[in-house]
Design a protein around this motif. Structure first.
Motif, short mmCIF file in Angstrom:
data_model
loop_
_atom_site.label_atom_id
_atom_site.label_comp_id
_atom_site.label_asym_id
_atom_site.label_seq_id
_atom_site.Cartn_x
_atom_site.Cartn_y
_atom_site.Cartn_z
N GLY A 72 36.18 27.18 26.17
CA GLY A 72 35.52 25.88 26.34
C GLY A 72 34.98 25.37 25.02
O GLY A 72 35.28 25.90 23.95
N HIS A 73 34.15 24.34 25.11
CA HIS A 73 33.68 23.68 23.90
C HIS A 73 32.26 24.08 23.47
O HIS A 73 31.81 23.66 22.41
CB HIS A 73 33.77 22.16 24.07
CG HIS A 73 35.19 21.71 24.28
ND1 HIS A 73 36.12 21.71 23.27
CD2 HIS A 73 35.84 21.29 25.39
CE1 HIS A 73 37.28 21.29 23.73
NE2 HIS A 73 37.14 21.04 25.03
N ASP A 74 31.57 24.88 24.30
CA ASP A 74 30.29 25.40 23.84
C ASP A 74 30.55 26.31 22.64
O ASP A 74 31.61 26.92 22.52
CB ASP A 74 29.60 26.20 24.94
CG ASP A 74 29.06 25.32 26.06
OD1 ASP A 74 28.41 24.31 25.74
OD2 ASP A 74 29.29 25.66 27.23
N LYS A 75 29.56 26.39 21.77
CA LYS A 75 29.72 27.21 20.57
C LYS A 75 28.96 28.52 20.69
O LYS A 75 27.89 28.58 21.30
CB LYS A 75 29.24 26.45 19.34
CG LYS A 75 30.11 25.26 19.00
CD LYS A 75 29.61 24.57 17.75
CE LYS A 75 30.51 23.40 17.41
NZ LYS A 75 30.03 22.72 16.18
N GLU A 76 29.54 29.56 20.09
CA GLU A 76 28.91 30.86 20.03
C GLU A 76 28.78 31.28 18.57
O GLU A 76 29.54 30.84 17.72
CB GLU A 76 29.70 31.90 20.81
CG GLU A 76 31.06 32.21 20.23
CD GLU A 76 31.82 33.25 21.04
OE1 GLU A 76 31.19 34.09 21.70
OE2 GLU A 76 33.06 33.22 21.00
N ALA A 77 27.82 32.16 18.33
CA ALA A 77 27.63 32.72 16.99
C ALA A 77 27.92 34.21 17.06
O ALA A 77 27.65 34.86 18.07
CB ALA A 77 26.21 32.50 16.52
N PHE A 78 28.50 34.73 15.99
CA PHE A 78 28.65 36.17 15.86
C PHE A 78 28.48 36.54 14.41
O PHE A 78 28.78 35.77 13.51
CB PHE A 78 30.00 36.66 16.42
CG PHE A 78 31.20 36.07 15.75
CD1 PHE A 78 31.79 36.70 14.66
CD2 PHE A 78 31.74 34.86 16.18
CE1 PHE A 78 32.90 36.15 14.04
CE2 PHE A 78 32.85 34.30 15.57
CZ PHE A 78 33.43 34.94 14.49
N ASN A 79 27.91 37.72 14.22
CA ASN A 79 27.68 38.20 12.87
C ASN A 79 28.88 38.97 12.37
O ASN A 79 29.68 39.48 13.15
CB ASN A 79 26.43 39.09 12.83
CG ASN A 79 26.66 40.37 13.60
OD1 ASN A 79 26.95 40.35 14.79
ND2 ASN A 79 26.53 41.49 12.92
N LEU A 80 29.00 39.03 11.09
CA LEU A 80 29.90 39.94 10.42
C LEU A 80 28.96 41.02 9.87
O LEU A 80 28.24 41.59 10.66
CB LEU A 80 30.75 39.18 9.41
CG LEU A 80 31.66 38.12 10.08
CD1 LEU A 80 32.21 37.13 9.09
CD2 LEU A 80 32.77 38.78 10.86
N PRO A 81 28.85 41.27 8.59
CA PRO A 81 27.89 42.32 8.21
C PRO A 81 26.46 41.81 8.05
O PRO A 81 26.21 40.66 7.72
CB PRO A 81 28.42 42.81 6.87
CG PRO A 81 29.14 41.67 6.30
CD PRO A 81 29.74 40.94 7.48
N LEU A 82 25.54 42.72 8.31
CA LEU A 82 24.15 42.65 7.86
C LEU A 82 24.01 43.88 6.99
O LEU A 82 24.34 44.99 7.42
CB LEU A 82 23.16 42.73 9.02
CG LEU A 82 21.72 43.08 8.63
CD1 LEU A 82 21.06 41.92 7.88
CD2 LEU A 82 20.91 43.47 9.85
N TYR A 83 23.53 43.71 5.77
CA TYR A 83 23.35 44.88 4.92
C TYR A 83 22.17 44.65 4.00
O TYR A 83 22.06 43.61 3.35
CB TYR A 83 24.60 45.18 4.10
CG TYR A 83 24.53 46.52 3.41
CD1 TYR A 83 24.69 47.69 4.13
CD2 TYR A 83 24.28 46.61 2.05
CE1 TYR A 83 24.61 48.94 3.51
CE2 TYR A 83 24.20 47.85 1.42
CZ TYR A 83 24.36 49.01 2.16
OH TYR A 83 24.28 50.23 1.54
N VAL A 84 21.31 45.65 3.95
CA VAL A 84 20.19 45.70 3.02
C VAL A 84 20.37 46.98 2.21
O VAL A 84 20.62 48.05 2.78
CB VAL A 84 18.84 45.70 3.76
CG1 VAL A 84 17.68 45.87 2.78
CG2 VAL A 84 18.67 44.40 4.56
N LEU A 85 20.30 46.86 0.90
CA LEU A 85 20.44 48.03 0.04
C LEU A 85 19.47 49.13 0.49
O LEU A 85 18.33 48.83 0.88
CB LEU A 85 20.17 47.66 -1.41
CG LEU A 85 21.22 46.75 -2.05
CD1 LEU A 85 20.74 46.25 -3.41
CD2 LEU A 85 22.57 47.45 -2.18
N PRO A 86 19.90 50.38 0.46
CA PRO A 86 19.07 51.48 0.98
C PRO A 86 17.64 51.51 0.44
O PRO A 86 16.70 51.77 1.20
CB PRO A 86 19.84 52.74 0.58
CG PRO A 86 21.27 52.29 0.50
CD PRO A 86 21.21 50.87 -0.02
N GLU A 87 17.47 51.24 -0.82
CA GLU A 87 16.13 51.32 -1.41
C GLU A 87 15.20 50.19 -0.96
O GLU A 87 14.00 50.21 -1.24
CB GLU A 87 16.21 51.35 -2.95
CG GLU A 87 16.83 50.13 -3.59
CD GLU A 87 18.35 50.22 -3.77
OE1 GLU A 87 18.86 49.49 -4.63
OE2 GLU A 87 19.02 50.98 -3.05
#
Length: 148
Positions: A72-87
């Protein structure tokens, strides 16, 4: 502070994504950073593209998209990466990036009930799932990889 990524940020983003790749379950696969750079350039100019960065210098990134649902024409969002450096984990960066992702998805027209999150890097999966739950997401199924 969190902000939309700019083309000048690409070298820092690419360096962070290389570190992420090595830490993730995807490290067994080849990576083509020129392909990634081209994709990020395209996403920066795409109507539904989301690339947010945080830190100075940048220490975290979230990437995603908003698009029409296949049925349909409603929109959805999806993530690809989320990344925060370990430190930099355990601080405000991941919270700001996920909050920014939700806000940006709504700005780009995602239906409020179709802002989705996929955790598929394999990096601290249980801890990340708990964090994403605290950020207002609820599981609706599973993400599976074939065993061999």
């Amino acid at each position: 502070m969190i902000r939309d990524a700019k083309p000048a940020d690409l070298p820092q983003i690419l360096a962070i994504l290389e570190i992420m790749h090595e830490e993730s379950i995807n490290a067994i696969f080849n990576r083509d950073m020129e392909k990634v750079a081209n994709f990020l350039r395209w996403l920066m100019s795409a109507d539904g593209g989301i690339i947010l960065v945080d830190g100075d210098p940048i220490c975290g990134v979230v990437i995603g998209m908003v698009q029409e649902m296949w049925f349909g024409h409603d929109k959805e969002a999806f993530n690809l990466p989320l990344y925060v450096l370990p430190e930099h984990r355990g601080g405000p960066y991941a919270v700001r990036l996920v909050s920014g992702y939700k806000r940006k998805a709504l700005e780009l027209g995602a239906h409020p009930d179709a802002i989705n999150w996929i955790n598929n890097s394999g990096i601290t999966a249980e801890k990340t799932n708990e964090f994403i739950g605290r950020m207002g997401f609820s599981p609706i199924g599973g993400y599976f990889r074939m065993l061999h």
